[in-house]
Design a protein around this motif. Structure first.
Motif, PDB file in Angstrom:
ATOM      1  N   GLY A 274      33.050  38.774  34.377  1.00  7.58           N
ATOM      2  CA  GLY A 274      34.365  39.039  34.948  1.00  7.58           C
ATOM      3  C   GLY A 274      35.052  37.765  35.384  1.00  7.58           C
ATOM      4  O   GLY A 274      36.265  37.589  35.180  1.00  7.58           O
ATOM      5  N   GLU A 277      36.207  36.069  32.276  1.00  7.19           N
ATOM      6  CA  GLU A 277      37.378  36.742  31.691  1.00  7.19           C
ATOM      7  C   GLU A 277      38.654  36.387  32.438  1.00  7.19           C
ATOM      8  O   GLU A 277      39.714  36.171  31.827  1.00  7.19           O
ATOM      9  CB  GLU A 277      37.173  38.256  31.691  1.00  7.19           C
ATOM     10  CG  GLU A 277      38.326  38.987  31.012  1.00  7.19           C
ATOM     11  CD  GLU A 277      38.195  40.488  31.037  1.00  7.19           C
ATOM     12  OE1 GLU A 277      39.084  41.163  30.462  1.00  7.19           O
ATOM     13  OE2 GLU A 277      37.228  40.996  31.643  1.00  7.19           O
ATOM     14  N   LEU A 278      38.587  36.314  33.756  1.00  9.44           N
ATOM     15  CA  LEU A 278      39.780  35.944  34.525  1.00  9.44           C
ATOM     16  C   LEU A 278      40.272  34.550  34.136  1.00  9.44           C
ATOM     17  O   LEU A 278      41.482  34.314  34.005  1.00  9.44           O
ATOM     18  CB  LEU A 278      39.472  35.999  36.018  1.00  9.44           C
ATOM     19  CG  LEU A 278      39.266  37.402  36.615  1.00  9.44           C
ATOM     20  CD1 LEU A 278      38.851  37.293  38.080  1.00  9.44           C
ATOM     21  CD2 LEU A 278      40.530  38.241  36.486  1.00  9.44           C
ATOM     22  N   ARG A 282      43.850  33.710  32.258  1.00 10.61           N
ATOM     23  CA  ARG A 282      44.794  32.736  32.793  1.00 10.61           C
ATOM     24  C   ARG A 282      45.198  31.708  31.746  1.00 10.61           C
ATOM     25  O   ARG A 282      46.381  31.370  31.613  1.00 10.61           O
ATOM     26  CB  ARG A 282      44.185  32.041  34.015  1.00 10.61           C
ATOM     27  CG  ARG A 282      45.156  31.111  34.737  1.00 10.61           C
ATOM     28  CD  ARG A 282      44.489  30.397  35.882  1.00 10.61           C
ATOM     29  NE  ARG A 282      43.474  29.455  35.396  1.00 10.61           N
ATOM     30  CZ  ARG A 282      42.746  28.677  36.189  1.00 10.61           C
ATOM     31  NH1 ARG A 282      42.918  28.734  37.512  1.00 10.61           N
ATOM     32  NH2 ARG A 282      41.851  27.862  35.680  1.00 10.61           N
ATOM     33  N   SER A 295      39.455  36.531  25.805  1.00 17.79           N
ATOM     34  CA  SER A 295      39.198  37.452  26.915  1.00 17.79           C
ATOM     35  C   SER A 295      38.762  38.827  26.425  1.00 17.79           C
ATOM     36  O   SER A 295      37.959  39.500  27.074  1.00 17.79           O
ATOM     37  CB  SER A 295      40.448  37.583  27.790  1.00 17.79           C
ATOM     38  OG  SER A 295      41.540  38.103  27.031  1.00 17.79           O
ATOM     39  N   GLU A 299      35.425  40.764  27.614  1.00 18.73           N
ATOM     40  CA  GLU A 299      35.485  42.114  28.178  1.00 18.73           C
ATOM     41  C   GLU A 299      34.615  43.088  27.398  1.00 18.73           C
ATOM     42  O   GLU A 299      34.001  43.990  27.980  1.00 18.73           O
ATOM     43  CB  GLU A 299      36.927  42.616  28.205  1.00 18.73           C
ATOM     44  CG  GLU A 299      37.049  43.973  28.886  1.00 18.73           C
ATOM     45  CD  GLU A 299      38.483  44.416  29.046  1.00 18.73           C
ATOM     46  OE1 GLU A 299      38.841  45.464  28.486  1.00 18.73           O
ATOM     47  OE2 GLU A 299      39.247  43.703  29.736  1.00 18.73           O
ATOM     48  N   ARG A 363      42.595  42.266  33.569  1.00 16.54           N
ATOM     49  CA  ARG A 363      42.279  41.633  34.840  1.00 16.54           C
ATOM     50  C   ARG A 363      41.691  42.611  35.868  1.00 16.54           C
ATOM     51  O   ARG A 363      40.746  42.259  36.583  1.00 16.54           O
ATOM     52  CB  ARG A 363      43.547  40.985  35.404  1.00 16.54           C
ATOM     53  CG  ARG A 363      43.315  40.230  36.702  1.00 16.54           C
ATOM     54  CD  ARG A 363      44.592  39.577  37.200  1.00 16.54           C
ATOM     55  NE  ARG A 363      44.907  38.384  36.423  1.00 16.54           N
ATOM     56  CZ  ARG A 363      45.884  38.306  35.516  1.00 16.54           C
ATOM     57  NH1 ARG A 363      46.639  39.379  35.255  1.00 16.54           N
ATOM     58  NH2 ARG A 363      46.115  37.203  34.856  1.00 16.54           N
ATOM     59  N   ALA A 366      38.077  43.238  35.291  1.00 20.42           N
ATOM     60  CA  ALA A 366      37.303  42.035  35.595  1.00 20.42           C
ATOM     61  C   ALA A 366      37.082  41.918  37.102  1.00 20.42           C
ATOM     62  O   ALA A 366      35.952  41.665  37.559  1.00 20.42           O
ATOM     63  CB  ALA A 366      38.020  40.802  35.055  1.00 20.42           C
ATOM     64  N   TRP A 367      38.152  42.100  37.876  1.00 21.97           N
ATOM     65  CA  TRP A 367      38.010  42.060  39.324  1.00 21.97           C
ATOM     66  C   TRP A 367      37.087  43.161  39.825  1.00 21.97           C
ATOM     67  O   TRP A 367      36.290  42.958  40.752  1.00 21.97           O
ATOM     68  CB  TRP A 367      39.384  42.180  40.002  1.00 21.97           C
ATOM     69  CG  TRP A 367      40.110  40.871  40.132  1.00 21.97           C
ATOM     70  CD1 TRP A 367      41.253  40.486  39.501  1.00 21.97           C
ATOM     71  CD2 TRP A 367      39.728  39.763  40.950  1.00 21.97           C
ATOM     72  NE1 TRP A 367      41.614  39.213  39.860  1.00 21.97           N
ATOM     73  CE2 TRP A 367      40.690  38.739  40.757  1.00 21.97           C
ATOM     74  CE3 TRP A 367      38.668  39.522  41.822  1.00 21.97           C
ATOM     75  CZ2 TRP A 367      40.624  37.517  41.403  1.00 21.97           C
ATOM     76  CZ3 TRP A 367      38.604  38.298  42.473  1.00 21.97           C
ATOM     77  CH2 TRP A 367      39.571  37.318  42.265  1.00 21.97           C
TER      78      TRP A 367
END
Length: 396
Positions: A274, A277-278, A282, A295, A299, A363, A366-367
């Motif tokens: 995660g 991926e962030l 970005r 990304s 994921e 996102r 991921a979070w």
């Protein structure tokens, strides 16, 4: 003579089965034969320590190892190699725990020395993966020698840890012939198991998706776990082998705990992915060339890790309920450990639902996976530290 088949089985499934069998090579069958011979040897040698349940677990483990080796080819050398190394340690002991001071046992093959090698190679792998990622970023290449070294070091760490656990199992019988046990009975032992499982799961995804540059993320977390293991070992002498308390003297422990830690390992890998991926999102949003995989690829690996972890964690929860019924007379009591296990299960059930049914991506998932690490960590360690209940025997 015409060939017939069961009409209840679709023809495409028959073709799939045939194609799978045709993919098996001579090394695959030799691996299966070696595993069966090793299981038979173990049963003959340890027959006086095994009841019918342990015999079933032994042969179920052998079958699982064969299937895993057929599915994940490197396991064809990993499992036999660890078994042979552990058997070599057994021969060096010769039934006498005092021989720990001999050269090869003291520095390589005793459980504690093998586990220390595991810890060292986690740091070696982290350094190689990190340096390799920096080089890959500068050269705009997907792989390099340093990343390859990181992979090799990761395999060595998993191999040393698995060998150490096998030898520790034997050492428990040398110390207490009437109280030997599988080494998954305290936090120290399960952390070593966790490191082995996490490394192997990452290495599978690394080979499957060719994402060596993600190794630095996963092994950063593993290095943190190693720091805890070292502190726990030296400050609390947790590496010493202790007899099982009555609550853990059950064959359920042998299947519940490993299944649980496949889930924990997968969830922790997902959290580190995660973070990756962030960073990838970005870079893509700012139209910057990223040294990370796309990304979407990260994921997809994260999704597969959570799906596998969720499957094993569900199985472990069911096994834990059966164990509770056998030990305490009820399947569920909302003990703090059980409550937080349910919270972990629910957290990832919702994650999978949002991705598969609601179609969420990017996102937020991921979070969610990163936050899930803290939920999982509290269920694993925090409950033992701050809460009390039926599982209080696992305290720090």
């Amino acid at each position: 003579m015409t060939q017939t088949h069961n009409p209840a089985v679709p023809e495409h499934e028959l073709l799939t089965r045939k194609s799978f069998l045709r993919t098996l090579t001579a090394p695959d069958w030799l691996f299966a034969l070696f595993t069966a011979a090793a299981a038979l040897f173990a049963q003959i040698q340890a027959a006086h320590h095994m009841d019918v349940y342990e015999t079933v677990i032994l042969w179920s483990s052998a079958v699982s190892a064969v299937l895993l080796g057929w599915f994940f080819k490197p396991m064809r050398w990993f499992v036999p190699g660890a078994l042979l190394a552990a058997y070599g340690a057994m021969q060096l002991y010769g039934g006498n725990i005092a021989r720990t001071e001999t050269f090869f046992l003291k520095y390589f093959l005793s459980s504690q020395s093998a586990i220390m090698w595991q810890c060292a190679f986690v740091f070696f792998a982290l350094a190689a993966y990190t340096a390799g990622g920096i080089v890959a970023k500068r050269q705009h290449r997907d792989t390099n020698t340093l990343l390859g070294m990181g992979t090799a070091f990761a395999w060595v760490s998993a191999f040393a840890g698995f060998t150490g656990l096998l030898v520790r199992w034997h050492e428990s019988y040398l110390l207490r012939p009437d109280a030997g046990h599988i080494p998954v009975s305290n936090l120290y032992e399960v952390f070593i198991l966790f490191l082995v499982i996490t490394a192997l799961m990452y290495l599978y995804y690394e080979g499957r998706f060719a994402v060596q540059k993600l190794g630095g993320f996963v092994f950063t977390f593993m290095a943190g776990v190693v720091c805890f293991v070292l502190w726990y070992s030296f400050s609390r002498e947790a590496h010493t082998i202790q007899p099982l308390i009555p609550a853990l003297q059950s064959w359920w422990m042998k299947i519940h705990v490993p299944a649980n830690f496949v889930g924990y390992g997968a969830f922790c890998i997902a959290a580190m992915l995660g973070v990756a991926e962030l960073l990838a999102i970005r870079n893509e949003k700012n139209n910057r060339k990223s040294w990370l995989p796309p990304s979407q690829v990260i994921e997809e690996i994260m999704y597969k890790a959570i799906a596998v972890g969720f499957l094993f964690f569900t199985l472990a929860t069911i096994l834990g309920a059966l164990w509770a019924a056998d030990a305490w007379g009820r399947y569920w009591s909302w003990d703090p450990k059980e409550t937080w296990a349910f919270i972990v299960w629910l957290n990832y059930a919702v994650w999978l639902h949002l991705r598969l049914v609601a179609g969420w991506r990017g996102r937020i998932l991921a979070w969610w996976a990163i936050v899930g690490l803290f939920v999982t960590a509290f269920a694993f360690v925090g409950v033992n530290m701050f809460l009390s209940g039926l599982h209080s025997y696992g305290t720090l």
